[in-house]
Design a protein around this motif. Structure first.
Motif, PDB file in Angstrom:
ATOM      1  N   LEU A   4       0.647  -1.240   0.211  1.00 24.74           N
ATOM      2  CA  LEU A   4      -0.004   0.014  -0.083  1.00 24.74           C
ATOM      3  C   LEU A   4       0.911   1.427  -0.112  1.00 24.74           C
ATOM      4  O   LEU A   4       0.615   2.412  -0.661  1.00 24.74           O
ATOM      5  N   ALA A   5       1.851   1.348   0.612  1.00 26.10           N
ATOM      6  CA  ALA A   5       2.860   2.432   0.790  1.00 26.10           C
ATOM      7  C   ALA A   5       3.378   2.508  -0.430  1.00 26.10           C
ATOM      8  O   ALA A   5       3.611   3.947  -0.780  1.00 26.10           O
ATOM      9  N   ILE A   6       3.794   1.544  -1.098  1.00 27.95           N
ATOM     10  CA  ILE A   6       4.655   1.845  -2.631  1.00 27.95           C
ATOM     11  C   ILE A   6       3.536   2.685  -3.350  1.00 27.95           C
ATOM     12  O   ILE A   6       3.675   3.436  -4.084  1.00 27.95           O
ATOM     13  N   VAL A   7       2.284   1.924  -3.260  1.00 31.09           N
ATOM     14  CA  VAL A   7       1.227   2.576  -4.308  1.00 31.09           C
ATOM     15  C   VAL A   7       0.812   4.077  -4.004  1.00 31.09           C
ATOM     16  O   VAL A   7       0.758   4.789  -4.890  1.00 31.09           O
ATOM     17  N   GLY A   8       0.821   4.387  -2.637  1.00 28.87           N
ATOM     18  CA  GLY A   8       0.562   5.549  -2.384  1.00 28.87           C
ATOM     19  C   GLY A   8       1.736   6.765  -2.229  1.00 28.87           C
ATOM     20  O   GLY A   8       1.472   7.679  -2.128  1.00 28.87           O
ATOM     21  N   SER A  30       8.007  -6.851  -8.870  1.00 29.14           N
ATOM     22  CA  SER A  30       7.098  -6.486  -9.800  1.00 29.14           C
ATOM     23  C   SER A  30       6.659  -5.129  -9.776  1.00 29.14           C
ATOM     24  O   SER A  30       6.341  -4.346 -10.650  1.00 29.14           O
ATOM     25  N   PHE A  31       6.639  -4.395  -8.544  1.00 25.44           N
ATOM     26  CA  PHE A  31       6.395  -2.747  -8.587  1.00 25.44           C
ATOM     27  C   PHE A  31       7.534  -2.113  -9.132  1.00 25.44           C
ATOM     28  O   PHE A  31       7.189  -1.059  -9.878  1.00 25.44           O
ATOM     29  N   TYR A  32       8.785  -2.721  -9.265  1.00 28.81           N
ATOM     30  CA  TYR A  32       9.752  -1.954  -9.595  1.00 28.81           C
ATOM     31  C   TYR A  32       9.691  -2.129 -11.286  1.00 28.81           C
ATOM     32  O   TYR A  32       9.948  -1.042 -11.954  1.00 28.81           O
ATOM     33  N   GLU A  33       9.176  -3.218 -11.726  1.00 33.87           N
ATOM     34  CA  GLU A  33       8.915  -3.262 -13.076  1.00 33.87           C
ATOM     35  C   GLU A  33       7.750  -2.202 -13.507  1.00 33.87           C
ATOM     36  O   GLU A  33       7.937  -1.604 -14.621  1.00 33.87           O
ATOM     37  N   LEU A  34       6.949  -2.010 -12.834  1.00 34.73           N
ATOM     38  CA  LEU A  34       5.529  -1.146 -13.138  1.00 34.73           C
ATOM     39  C   LEU A  34       6.011   0.330 -12.968  1.00 34.73           C
ATOM     40  O   LEU A  34       5.625   0.875 -13.758  1.00 34.73           O
TER      41      LEU A  34
END
Ligand SMILES: *Cc1c(COP(=O)(O)O)cnc(C)c1O
Length: 416
Positions: A4-8, A30-34
């Protein structure tokens, strides 16, 4: 929560170069790729106001003699680098540095005598591991090294030894049973070693109670050897490692957290490296790690663990530490068996260096000189510039860095 923290968040950072790489390659791949643009590194730092001038007045005076008034170097700690050219060509400089360390050790020896009723030789190597007690930090590995030294002295009482005072300190979370077992084992080993007349001043082991910032400010300036021995890939950065470095302790450590960058800054020849790298840890896990195979191959490890198992350190209750040993032989999640022999080898190199006093002091000087990167001033400047877009303003108080210190820490020259 991390997801959640990464998204926000508009920015996400690791706290040491190796940690940032692990976040990008494994934990948040996967967040890094996004959103690759969100990910950054901000290597931790420590404040030299508290961890140098506040806690080590004698080293501060030494530095002022070489570099000029505090104001000229404290806010741009990279200027400590000039120490190297000054010190390595002038024997009197390293001699003076050694005298500062010995003075700090003598004062800490008084504290040990007052609080623990143990007399230690200030000339012995002060070997210190202070940090929260956790399996990944591997205080157990340190404890097994102490047991190895103890059993060696018992077996060959006429062999020359490099005397050590090993100090291990830290708190455990209230419900962390295994951590408390480790504390109990350290205390039991300490009581056997410290009361064995055959050992005398060759080896002491002290469990430092109630480890907190106040105690850290006293023990770190008195340390020769800093233990930073976590399994590679588990310590995000560490900051204790930096506090020891700036106070002229040498480090025995793994390629983990900020150790990696500390070693780069000071040069590999000034760091006692051991243990697996992150890729080696990953490969061993993948292949199926079996601690027992390392136990079978390492005579030192076998002898040390067998002694614990036989109740050498818990004579009134021989089975007391069986669960701890079983945990290591059957699980050993943090792979201390795999790193054990290399750790013992590194500790032998530590002994050789300590025997050569001028060499040790030159290495200590190189550590201090290279510690500038680990000022929190550098870290905070990077956060301001790359993440917060915050710009500096003129401070209301200028020119008096001692005014920036908590008043409690200015007890110049006072006894502990
Ligand atoms: C610096 C500090 C720590 C952190 O130490 P690590 O070795 O980085 O885990 C923990 N406790 C106290 C009291 C400290 O001063």
């Amino acid at each position: 929560m991390a997801r959640l923290a990464i998204v926000g968040s508009h920015a996400v950072n690791g706290v040491a170069a190796i940690h940032t790489e692990i976040l990008k390659a494994s934990l948040f791949r996967s967040f890094y790729e996004l959103w690759p643009e969100k990910f950054q590194n901000k290597t931790n730092g420590i404040t030299p106001r508290r961890w140098l001038i506040g806690c080590n007045p004698r080293l501060t005076d030494f530095l002022c003699e070489k570099l000029g008034p505090i104001e000229q170097w404290i806010r741009s700690l990279d200027s400590l680098q000039t120490l190297k050219s000054i010190g390595l060509n002038d024997q009197s400089v390293v001699t003076k540095l050694a005298a500062v360390k010995l003075d700090n050790k003598r004062r800490f020896a008084q504290l040990i005598k007052r609080d623990y009723k143990i007399e230690v030789n200030p000339e012995a190597m002060f070997d210190v591991q202070v940090k929260r007690i956790h399996e990944y930090k591997r205080q157990m590995l340190n404890c097994l090294h102490v047991i190895t030294m103890y059993l060696r002295i018992k077996k060959s009482p006429n062999e020359p030894v490099v005397p050590r005072v090993v100090m291990i300190g830290g708190k455990a979370a209230p419900g962390y049973w295994m951590a408390k077992q480790v504390i109990s084992l350290i205390c039991s080993v300490a009581s056997v070693i410290n009361n064995d007349p055959a050992i005398g001043n060759k080896l002491k082991l002290i469990y430092l109670e109630n480890y907190n910032v106040t105690l850290a400010e006293k023990v770190i300036p008195a340390t020769d050897l800093s233990e930073q021995i976590s399994l590679a890939g588990t310590e995000a950065s560490g900051t204790g490692n930096m506090k020891f470095m700036i106070n002229g302790a040498l480090t025995v450590g793994t390629l983990d957290g900020a150790n990696v960058e500390m070693r780069e800054e000071m040069g590999a020849e000034n760091f006692f490296l051991f243990g697996m790298t992150v890729p080696q840890v990953e490969a061993l896990r993948k292949a199926g790690y079996n601690p027992k195979s390392f136990y079978d191959k390492s005579p030192d490890l076998k002898v040390a663990l067998d002694a614990v198992l036989r109740g050498v350190f818990s004579p009134s209750k021989p089975d007391k530490f069986k669960p701890v040993v079983e945990n290591i032989l059957c699980h050993d999640f943090y792979m201390l068996c795999a790193d054990f022999d290399d750790y013992i080898k590194a500790q032998k190199k530590v002994n050789e260096a300590y025997l050569d006093k001028p060499r040790w002091s030159r290495m200590a000087l190189c550590n201090i000189a290279a510690s500038g990167k680990f000022s929190s001033d550098r870290t905070i400047r990077e956060y301001c510039k790359d993440i917060w877009n915050a710009h500096p303003c003129e401070p209301s108080v200028t020119g008096n860095v001692r005014a920036e210190l908590p008043s409690r820490t200015i007890n110049e020259g006072k006894a502990i």
